[in-house]
Design an enzyme around this catalytic site. Structure first.
Site, mmCIF file in Angstrom:
data_model
loop_
_atom_site.group_PDB
_atom_site.id
_atom_site.type_symbol
_atom_site.label_atom_id
_atom_site.label_comp_id
_atom_site.label_asym_id
_atom_site.label_seq_id
_atom_site.Cartn_x
_atom_site.Cartn_y
_atom_site.Cartn_z
ATOM 1 N N LYS A 122 37.389 65.182 86.365
ATOM 2 C CA LYS A 122 35.940 65.105 86.187
ATOM 3 C C LYS A 122 35.545 64.750 84.763
ATOM 4 O O LYS A 122 34.514 64.125 84.535
ATOM 5 C CB LYS A 122 35.297 66.416 86.643
ATOM 6 C CG LYS A 122 35.366 66.608 88.162
ATOM 7 C CD LYS A 122 34.696 67.877 88.594
ATOM 8 C CE LYS A 122 34.601 67.957 90.113
ATOM 9 N NZ LYS A 122 35.877 67.743 90.794
ATOM 10 N N GLU A 206 28.831 72.059 81.671
ATOM 11 C CA GLU A 206 27.621 71.255 81.770
ATOM 12 C C GLU A 206 26.394 72.134 81.601
ATOM 13 O O GLU A 206 26.422 73.321 81.947
ATOM 14 C CB GLU A 206 27.541 70.560 83.133
ATOM 15 C CG GLU A 206 28.583 69.488 83.348
ATOM 16 C CD GLU A 206 28.485 68.863 84.724
ATOM 17 O OE1 GLU A 206 27.788 69.450 85.582
ATOM 18 O OE2 GLU A 206 29.090 67.808 84.944
ATOM 19 N N HIS A 241 27.961 77.843 95.302
ATOM 20 C CA HIS A 241 28.136 76.414 95.050
ATOM 21 C C HIS A 241 28.745 75.684 96.240
ATOM 22 O O HIS A 241 29.213 74.555 96.105
ATOM 23 C CB HIS A 241 28.983 76.174 93.791
ATOM 24 C CG HIS A 241 28.542 77.011 92.628
ATOM 25 N ND1 HIS A 241 27.292 76.891 92.052
ATOM 26 C CD2 HIS A 241 29.165 78.024 91.965
ATOM 27 C CE1 HIS A 241 27.179 77.774 91.079
ATOM 28 N NE2 HIS A 241 28.286 78.466 91.009
ATOM 29 N N ARG A 298 36.251 60.670 99.330
ATOM 30 C CA ARG A 298 36.676 60.954 100.705
ATOM 31 C C ARG A 298 35.435 61.014 101.585
ATOM 32 O O ARG A 298 34.308 60.870 101.099
ATOM 33 C CB ARG A 298 37.401 62.302 100.764
ATOM 34 C CG ARG A 298 36.571 63.436 100.140
ATOM 35 C CD ARG A 298 37.184 64.794 100.350
ATOM 36 N NE ARG A 298 36.601 65.828 99.522
ATOM 37 C CZ ARG A 298 35.430 66.415 99.728
ATOM 38 N NH1 ARG A 298 34.687 66.049 100.757
ATOM 39 N NH2 ARG A 298 34.979 67.354 98.929
#
Length: 679
Positions: A122, A206, A241, A298
């Protein structure tokens, strides 16, 4: 090795559960032979039963079966497989697996390894997206993973921040950190989860947007440089999440915003040479600004809502692109029709902090006929059937309920009716919680953000209360089922004078299932006088100082009609052990039903032991034996189904003895520790 992209005739699905069943459904329609793979825990699973062939991979543990690259490739070679579809999870985003397939001359139904690698890390992905002009959330994505540096970067960004596993997904290895004081504990937990799930404990940080929406764009690319977006999905309703309810299209999207997000998503895919189905996830702020979050290389769990609004079969698209064909449609040929919702059915207990559940599914059915629903508006993608066992070894998702309507209101009404018609017994699920979500005023009014469940916790988990009508209906439904099963060994049966076709008086106690062992004073007593004639029950019911005239009529499937004082209501009625379940589009009511002489008069007392609520592994002991603790204090951490669960003190007292150590495997019901409540 150069792959021959000719049409293959055999497809191996390297996955399990509902996604394996769903992929095989399209493959069979296209005339392909299907091959399933399975672990010892899944030897009799639905995806194995439905495949043309099935090959054992290994023991129950995923690393020894579904994650065993050599075993999967060997199964493909043994069955003459030309292509492998990875589903989602497991090997679906494993670049090493893709390279191994290429060397073996087997087509991977998905993107090239280089694209997976570009988005799998990421931190590196953020840099690539910046180069492509895709908006990014402020954060730290560097290689230096020193704890002190990460804390310093979080302080610079400003709290709250989101800690995320760099190699992760699916909500694992993620924590929201509200302040610097809680940073280190959150970091330690994230690292443990990430290491266990992905073999990698690197983190990125983040800025945590306070009330953003999670809006993702479905993209598709072929081998000839063509790329399209099949519009967007709103996945804002999440817990831990992980998505719970998704919908398409995203409410409130303007044509300009949709085009901007779609173009950015296609640009992101082309930046990394993408091929196949992918999803670019964005955070959408209240002012209309959007920021790249990640790309899932995916097929997504929630792809059916996109299929519902576009009329396209995304698995068929995947297979055709894997065969070397160009995309079936251009961007201008894709349109949106109506609205769609998907609700994820999990084996978990929302009342116990969404604790995963295991056990035998004694019943799993969707009563469309009884709920008066059309099969073309309702779709149930599942990997289980009645009689299957829900294992501790894998993700607890059982099925996805997908609905379609002319607009959002119509689709939501259908979702509520379909949830009421879904009957799952033997294992605790989140079905009733899904109904509370779908009926919540904030959800209906599109007051959405990624903390929706957290913000509305007080109403979503409000204490249960029951009306006189609920008690009366449950009493009748219980009697009706007793009458229908009076010749069976049903636990509802009591033959002490009850006659089907003659007047009789019966006393029934009803209470919340959570207090089923409480004293008589905690239960509502219903005095029932009446009889049953020609399939219809005619009764007088007395509850406290109220008396109601009542009747019950069995309808199609699980549906019944209850009439109280002339007011007739249609609902889905079922029994789960001693519990009467009454489900309506507006929600579910569950009441413990028992003849008054069958009530247990014992009272709960403070437990002197703490038992394992599920099968799992002990991760950490948080206090020393002999430590004095307060109610709610964390005592130990367990891991089950790739998620951590903290066991807390049931009362003020002290921990006397731990019976397990870190790393030990425990079974549901095992005594974890001895606990001495304070006097």
């Amino acid at each position: 090795m150069t792959l021959d992209l000719t049409k293959f005739d055999t497809l191996l699905v390297a996955n399990r559960g509902e996604i394996a069943c769903r992929v095989m459904r399209t493959a069979r329609r296209m005339g392909l032979k299907t091959v399933a793979v399975y672990s010892d825990a899944d030897a009799t699973a639905r995806h194995v039963r439905e495949a043309d062939e099935a090959v054992r991979l290994g023991p129950a543990a995923a690393r020894e079966s579904y994650l065993n690259v050599d075993a999967v490739i060997d199964a493909a070679k043994r069955t003459g497989t030309g292509a492998i579809h990875p589903g989602y999870g497991f090997l679906s985003e494993n670049g090493g697996f893709v390279k191994a397939l290429e060397q073996a001359g087997i087509i991977f139904v998905g993107p090239p390894a280089s694209a997976i690698a570009a988005m799998g890390d990421k931190s590196a992905a953020k840099a690539r997206m910046a180069n492509a002009g895709v908006p990014l959330v402020p954060g730290y994505h560097g290689d230096d993973q020193d704890d002190a540096l990460l804390r310093s970067e979080a302080d610079k960004i400003g709290y709250p921040v989101m800690l995320k596993a760099s190699a992760g997904g699916g909500g694992k290895g993620m924590r929201v950190v509200e302040s610097g004081e809680g940073f280190q504990a959150a970091l330690d937990g994230c690292r443990r989860e990430s290491k266990a799930a992905f073999g990698d404990d690197r983190m990125l940080i983040e800025k945590y947007l306070v009330q953003p929406r999670h809006v993702e764009v479905q993209v598709f690319c072929d081998r000839y440089g063509n790329g399209v977006y099949l519009f967007e999905r709103d996945c804002s309703v999440q817990r831990r999440h992980q998505k719970v309810i998704e919908e398409a299209p995203a409410p409130g999207m303007t044509p300009g915003l949709r085009s901007a997000m779609g173009d950015a998503a296609v640009r992101a895919a082309k930046e990394i040479g993408y091929v196949g189905a992918g999803t670019v996830e964005f955070l959408l702020d209240a002012d209309g600004s959007f920021y790249f979050m990640e790309m899932n290389t995916r097929l997504q769990v929630e792809h059916p809502v996109t299929e519902m609004i576009t009329g396209q079969d995304l698995v068929e698209w995947q297979l055709r692109v894997a065969m070397g064909e160009p995309l079936p449609c251009t961007q201008d040929e894709l349109t949106i029709t109506g609205h769609s919702f998907e609700a994820r059915l999990y084996a978990e207990d929302p009342e116990q902090d969404f604790l995963p559940a295991t056990g035998l599914l004694t019943r799993f059915a969707l009563d469309l006929e009884g709920a008066d629903l059309d099969s073309d508006r309702v779709r149930l993608d599942s990997g289980v059937e009645s009689g299957d066992v829900v294992s501790m070894h894998y993700d607890p998702m059982l099925a996805k309920l997908i609905v379609h309507g002319a607009d959002r209101d119509a689709a939501l009404a259908t979702l509520n009716r379909a949830l009421a018609a879904l009957d799952v017994q033997g294992v605790v699920t989140n079905r009733a919680f899904l109904q509370r979500l779908a009926n919540h005023p904030g959800f209906k009014n599109v007051e959405l953000d990624t903390r929706f469940i957290e913000r509305n916790e007080a109403t979503l988990f409000a204490p249960r209360s029951y009306s006189t009508e609920a008690y009366a209906s449950a009493a009748l439904i219980g009697l009706n089922q007793l009458a229908q099963e009076c010749e069976s060994d049903s636990p509802w049966d009591r033959h002490d004078g009850f006659r089907l076709n003659a007047p009789h008086t019966i006393r029934i106690a009803l209470c919340d299932p959570a207090s089923a062992q409480a004293a008589d004073s905690d239960a509502a007593v219903v005095i029932v006088e009446g009889k049953r004639e020609s399939g219809e029950s005619l009764w007088n019911l007395t509850i406290g100082d109220q008396t109601l005239t009542a009747s019950l009529q069995s309808l199609t499937g699980d549906a019944v009609a209850v009439t109280l004082n002339g007011h007739r209501r249609r609902l889905q009625a079922r029994r789960d052990g001693y519990i009467v379940v009454m489900a309506e589009p507006s929600g579910e009511t569950r009441l413990f039903w028992r003849r008054i002489d069958a009530i247990d008069h014992g009272h709960h007392e403070a437990e002197s032991t703490l038992t394992a609520p599920m099968n799992g592994t002990v991760v950490a002991l948080l206090v020393e034996p002999g430590a004095a603790v307060e109610k709610g204090m964390p005592l130990m951490v367990m891991e089950a189904m790739k998620m951590e669960h903290t066991m807390t003190a049931p009362a003020d007292g002290s921990v006397e003895t731990f019976h397990f150590q870190s790393g030990d495997t425990v079974s549901q019901g095992d005594v974890l520790l001895d606990f001495a409540p304070s006097e």
